[in-house]
Design a protein around this motif. Structure first.
Motif: not given
Length: 523
Positions: A254-259, A266-268
């Motif tokens: 998610p760190m990569t998909c939603l920078p 959302y990343r968490i």
């Protein structure tokens, strides 16, 4: 053929696609709290604010077609373009209104009388770089772009040994990691670490990129701590002793998909989703008996914890925390977007568990499925459709009746890319204890005269075709159905695959290690 060769339609299309807002999703998304920094970081925040204003003045004052395109390119290459979305959109619309003259056959001007690329172009390093980067935006079947890629690659390779160290590294990085096919923050960090690369860009934009990178590093570290805390408090580390426990790997996706920094919440929560994809995979592939897996799948299908009573403790514990996680995501969507996607989310987990069960039966019975059966099942079991569907709803997209039955190409293409790259690996995850099937086995069963090398070549061809289809879909009018952030998320999923699944002969992941090191060390 200087830097202006970036004015190829593919390049302009990429700038417009990655910079403009979708009018269907124009309202501001309520996502998470803004940055919170301790006393030691306040000075950085103040300097960042000042530098941001300096760069904003540069953006406002930039005129001229080539200058504007180079400015936008610079902001994107250093991953600070998200600060200037409105300004970039306005400038791109202005260029289109001026009817910037870009012709589809732009490459033909670089051909000689025999139809080959001019030999003199081999001496134009900057032009070769531009040609190479543009050639990676092939929509499929574009012969000129195939030729451009081959020509530029061949003539850039000698520069790796004939130039000073920084420039040689710069060329090597471009060839190994073309911009469009590579994670943007990975490329940005390479630029910031290379004096030659940095020299191409405005000093103030480079400085803003450094500050931005440092601030986002701090944010990501806090997010990873939150994911790790959740895992420890869940108690699953005591119940699922056989499973892979990899919070960093869960978070990297998610760190990569939603920078964009605004998607911290959302990343968490997506890290938790990805954790359960890995955990369920280990339950089906490593621990559960076939009878237990049948019952487990039925319980997930009913989505009722009471139906788990006859199952082992570890399955009951896993399902309980999974339920809590999906309910948490559904509640976020309700609060931020006004409707409840729980039925769609549950259906995605039901599909995943059924696909895992089919693969478990294949492996237990030592069955090699047909190519069609394998792809139908394994493109679900890889987890990409499930994760992207969760992202789809978190970003505020509304319900679509047949979304899970007929996946849009934006989801199906990165799904195939991941599935095929994983199958290409000469070795599995060094920490994975179970066995996995592979498309290579199905290909060779249906084509017994094929060597292993031929089968691998076929899979590589399929990956390239999926990338071309993804390129076409990302820049097509149909992409307007989706928010810009979702399109970026799908592209970044595909970009992350080579990092996450490119095993070397020692069964290690050197690209993943380099990616983690680049993103974690101080700028």
């Amino acid at each position: 053929m200087q830097r202006s060769s970036w004015l190829h339609p593919k390049f302009v299309a990429s700038l417009h696609n990655s910079s403009s807002r979708n009018p269907l999703h124009f309202r501001k998304q309520q996502t998470t709290k803004p940055y919170h920094y301790n006393d030691h970081q306040k000075s950085l925040c103040l300097r960042h604010t000042d530098k941001l204003q300096e760069v904003r003045r540069i953006v406002d004052e930039t005129r001229g077609e080539k200058e504007t395109l180079f400015l936008i390119d610079s902001l994107q290459k250093l991953c600070v373009d998200y600060h200037f979305e409105e300004e970039i959109e306005a400038k791109m619309h202005s260029l289109y209104e001026k009817q910037l003259k870009i012709i589809d056959d732009v490459f033909y001007r670089f051909l000689d009388s025999s139809g080959e690329f001019m030999a003199s172009l081999a001496n134009e390093m900057e032009g070769l770089i531009s040609l190479f980067e543009a050639s990676n935006l092939n929509f499929g079947g574009e012969l000129m772009l195939y030729r451009a890629n081959e020509f530029s690659r061949i003539h850039l390779k000698p520069y790796r040994t004939s130039l000073d160290t920084d420039l040689a590294v710069h060329i090597k990085q471009i060839l190994e990691n073309p911009y469009h096919l590579t994670l943007q923050r990975f490329k940005a960090r390479q630029i910031l670490d290379n004096n030659t690369s940095k020299s191409y860009y405005n000093f103030n934009i480079v400085e803003l990129g450094k500050m931005d990178f440092t601030m986002i590093q701090s944010l990501h570290q806090k997010e990873l701590k939150e994911v790790t805390r959740w895992w420890k408090e869940s108690g699953l580390d005591q119940e699922l002793v056989f499973a892979r426990v990899q919070p960093l790997k869960w978070f990297i996706w998610p760190m990569t998909c939603l920078p964009n920094p605004k998607f911290s919440k959302y990343r968490i929560v997506l890290s938790k989703v990805i954790a359960f994809v890995y955990l369920l995979d280990d339950i089906f592939d490593v621990e559960g008996s076939l009878d237990e897996l049948y019952l487990f799948t039925q319980a997930i299908e009913r989505w009722d914890h009471s139906s788990m009573n006859s199952l082992p403790d570890y399955m009951r514990a896993c399902f309980k925390v999974l339920q809590d996680t999906i309910n948490e995501i559904a509640q976020i969507v309700v609060e931020e977007h006004g409707w409840n996607p729980i039925e769609y989310l549950k259906k995605s987990w039901i599909q995943l568990s059924k696909a895992f069960l089919v693969e478990a039966k294949w492996l237990i019975e030592d069955e090699v499925p047909t190519i069609d059966d394998y792809m139908k099942t394994s493109t679900i079991s890889c987890g990409v459709p499930l994760v992207l569907v969760h992202i789809y709803f978190l970003l505020g997209h509304g319900a679509t009746g047949d979304l899970l039955e007929n996946l849009p190409n934006l989801i199906s293409c990165p799904t195939r890319i991941l599935r095929l790259w994983d199958d290409l690996g000469s070795a599995k995850d060094e920490e994975q204890k179970g066995r996995d099937g592979s498309l290579l086995a199905s290909l060779r069963k249906e084509n017994p005269h094929w060597s292993s090398q031929v089968a691998r070549g076929k899979v590589m061809q399929m990956i390239e075709e999926a990338w071309e289809e993804l390129n076409k879909e990302s820049f097509s009018p149909s992409a307007s159905m989706f928010s810009r952030d979702f399109v970026i998320g799908c592209l970044n999923t595909a970009r992350m695959v080579r990092v996450m699944y490119n095993y070397n002969e020692e069964h290690k992941l050197p690209m993943l290690k380099e990616y983690i090191n680049l993103l974690s060390k101080q700028v």
